[in-house]
Design an enzyme around this catalytic site. Structure first.
Site, PDB file in Angstrom:
ATOM      1  N   ASP A  16     -10.795   4.100  -7.578  1.00 40.42           N
ATOM      2  CA  ASP A  16      -9.780   4.897  -6.883  1.00 40.42           C
ATOM      3  C   ASP A  16      -8.420   4.441  -7.403  1.00 40.42           C
ATOM      4  OD1 ASP A  16      -8.516   6.565  -4.878  1.00 40.42           O
ATOM      5  OD2 ASP A  16      -8.188   4.780  -3.669  1.00 40.42           O
ATOM      6  N   SER A  17      -7.386   5.186  -7.022  1.00 42.97           N
ATOM      7  CA  SER A  17      -6.031   4.761  -7.386  1.00 42.97           C
ATOM      8  C   SER A  17      -5.640   3.475  -6.666  1.00 42.97           C
ATOM      9  CB  SER A  17      -5.042   5.865  -7.008  1.00 42.97           C
ATOM     10  OG  SER A  17      -5.136   6.123  -5.620  1.00 42.97           O
TER      11      SER A  17
ATOM     12  N   GLU B 209      -0.587   3.315   3.307  1.00 44.39           N
ATOM     13  CA  GLU B 209      -0.187   2.109   2.573  1.00 44.39           C
ATOM     14  C   GLU B 209       0.719   1.240   3.443  1.00 44.39           C
ATOM     15  OE1 GLU B 209      -0.884   1.257  -0.802  1.00 44.39           O
ATOM     16  OE2 GLU B 209      -2.314   2.905  -0.926  1.00 44.39           O
TER      17      GLU B 209
ATOM     18  N   CYS C  14      -8.721  13.271   0.808  1.00 44.38           N
ATOM     19  CA  CYS C  14      -8.088  12.126   0.153  1.00 44.38           C
ATOM     20  C   CYS C  14      -8.751  10.901   0.753  1.00 44.38           C
ATOM     21  CB  CYS C  14      -6.583  12.117   0.442  1.00 44.38           C
ATOM     22  SG  CYS C  14      -5.767  10.599  -0.088  1.00 44.38           S
ATOM     23  N   THR C  15      -9.133   9.972  -0.102  1.00 49.73           N
ATOM     24  CA  THR C  15      -9.932   8.848   0.411  1.00 49.73           C
ATOM     25  C   THR C  15      -9.093   7.858   1.229  1.00 49.73           C
ATOM     26  OG1 THR C  15      -9.716   7.782  -1.757  1.00 49.73           O
ATOM     27  CG2 THR C  15     -11.746   9.007  -1.322  1.00 49.73           C
ATOM     28  N   HIS C  16      -7.776   8.037   1.236  1.00 50.45           N
ATOM     29  CA  HIS C  16      -6.950   7.232   2.149  1.00 50.45           C
ATOM     30  C   HIS C  16      -7.065   7.738   3.595  1.00 50.45           C
ATOM     31  CE1 HIS C  16      -4.929   5.581  -1.361  1.00 50.45           C
ATOM     32  NE2 HIS C  16      -4.064   4.921  -0.613  1.00 50.45           N
TER      33      HIS C  16
ATOM     34  N   CYS D  48     -11.884   9.039  -5.528  1.00 56.84           N
ATOM     35  CA  CYS D  48     -10.497   9.504  -5.398  1.00 56.84           C
ATOM     36  C   CYS D  48     -10.537  11.010  -5.633  1.00 56.84           C
ATOM     37  CB  CYS D  48      -9.628   8.820  -6.453  1.00 56.84           C
ATOM     38  SG  CYS D  48      -7.957   9.473  -6.562  1.00 56.84           S
ATOM     39  N   ASN D  49     -10.023  11.759  -4.662  1.00 52.36           N
ATOM     40  CA  ASN D  49     -10.058  13.214  -4.786  1.00 52.36           C
ATOM     41  C   ASN D  49      -9.181  13.700  -5.930  1.00 52.36           C
ATOM     42  OD1 ASN D  49     -11.398  14.504  -2.085  1.00 52.36           O
ATOM     43  ND2 ASN D  49     -10.505  12.507  -1.710  1.00 52.36           N
ATOM     44  N   THR D  50      -8.013  13.075  -6.092  1.00 47.14           N
ATOM     45  CA  THR D  50      -7.092  13.515  -7.145  1.00 47.14           C
ATOM     46  C   THR D  50      -7.736  13.308  -8.514  1.00 47.14           C
ATOM     47  OG1 THR D  50      -5.370  12.634  -5.699  1.00 47.14           O
ATOM     48  CG2 THR D  50      -4.689  13.354  -7.890  1.00 47.14           C
TER      49      THR D  50
END
Ligand code: DGL
Length: 307
Positions: A10-11, A152, A201-203, A73-75
């Site tokens: 992921d990012s 974050e 979004c995985t966040h 990560c979706n993006t």
């Protein structure tokens, strides 16, 4: 049977929500989780740049002899799933198709909302994936980039159980407040009468309590993590690549950013200590993709022809 690890990336920290589900579903599987925190967020970046990142991280994971890659990560899935499937020998699984499938199974009125980063929403990948599964389902999408910042910040500043902290602490340090931001983001989706909302979004699973409150009762909140874990389990079982029964797996965590911070914040998402987090330099990563893989960046999706 194989003791090779599953590679997940992921990012940043968000994909740990997916890794957690994979570990829950497959407790005997070794994992390598790669968080590209030095380049997070991916959401506002050009998708071509993200595709290059996918090649770099996929090449690194391949060098670690993984048996399967999960783009958590979706993006990055929207930008580079097809590319990664062309580039790498091992199976590559993204999070968008599993999320779309979970939404199609959950909706009763066939009206589904999707929230995600600008990159994911503008790619139209969810709408396409849902249409492929059930063309009768209508998708209403909205980019909610501030939620990534909120997660974050929430992780950095909050304390206590991670699933609750964001609802509790966002009121304190986010201006405008989480609920004001959510009104702007989510009211249009509520007016569209969606009965299911995909956290694209995985966040966002870390905000699911707060998002659910903001959407109101009657809207199912859908995260792709469980469905992705199921697909991973099926894929390695089909390929006879499960770890041996009773195997005590190693879980490695790797970052391009600050390893100490990753360990501190990531442990909260993982809900257990991550142990020592390894570092990979961006210079090393960028040197990894072979020229034939780099060439794919210019010619994605070219079908071979038989003369
Ligand atoms: N975790 C990423 C995703 O699922 C979003 C965070 C970012 O913008 O890098 O799209």
């Amino acid at each position: 049977m194989t003791k090779q690890p599953i590679g997940i990336f992921d990012s940043g920290l968000g994909g740990i929500t997916v890794a957690r589900e994979i570990a829950r579903a497959l407790p005997e599987e070794p994992l390598i989780y790669f968080g590209d925190t030095a380049r997070c967020p991916y959401g506002p970046r050009d998708l071509d740049e993200v595709r290059r990142f996918v090649l770099e991280i996929g090449s690194w994971l391949e060098s670690q002899d993984v048996k399967l890659i999960v783009i958590a990560c979706n993006t990055a899935t929207a930008a580079g799933l097809a590319l990664a499937q062309q580039a790498f020998e091992v199976p590559v699984i993204g999070v968008i198709e599993p999320g779309a499938r979970a939404a199609v199974m959950a909706t009763r009125n066939r009206r589904v909302g999707v929230i995600g980063t600008v990159g994911t929403i503008e790619s139209g990948a969810y709408a396409k994936a849902v249409r492929t599964l059930d063309a009768g389902v209508t998708v209403f999408s909205c980019a909610t980039p501030r939620y990534v910042d909120i997660v974050e910040e929430g992780l950095r500043r909050g304390s206590g159980p991670v699933e609750d902290l964001l609802a509790d602490t966002t009121e304190v340090f986010i201006r405008p407040s989480f609920y004001e931001i959510s009104r702007d983001y989510l009211d249009p989706l509520r007016r569209c009468d969606v009965d299911s909302l995909v956290l694209g979004c995985t966040h966002f699973p870390l905000l699911s309590t707060a998002i659910s409150q903001a959407m109101g009762t009657g809207v199912r909140i859908i995260s792709s993590a469980e469905e992705t874990a199921r697909e991973v389990a099926e894929t390695i079982a089909r390929r006879a690549q499960r770890a041996p029964e009773g195997y005590a797996p190693v879980r490695r965590f790797v970052t391009t950013g600050d390893a100490h911070e990753f360990e501190r914040l990531g442990s909260r998402v993982w809900q257990a200590p991550l142990g020592t987090v390894e570092s990979v330099e961006l210079a090393e990563l960028s040197s990894l993709p072979r020229p034939d893989l780099i060439a794919l960046l210019d010619s994605p999706g070219v079908e071979p022809t038989c003369a």
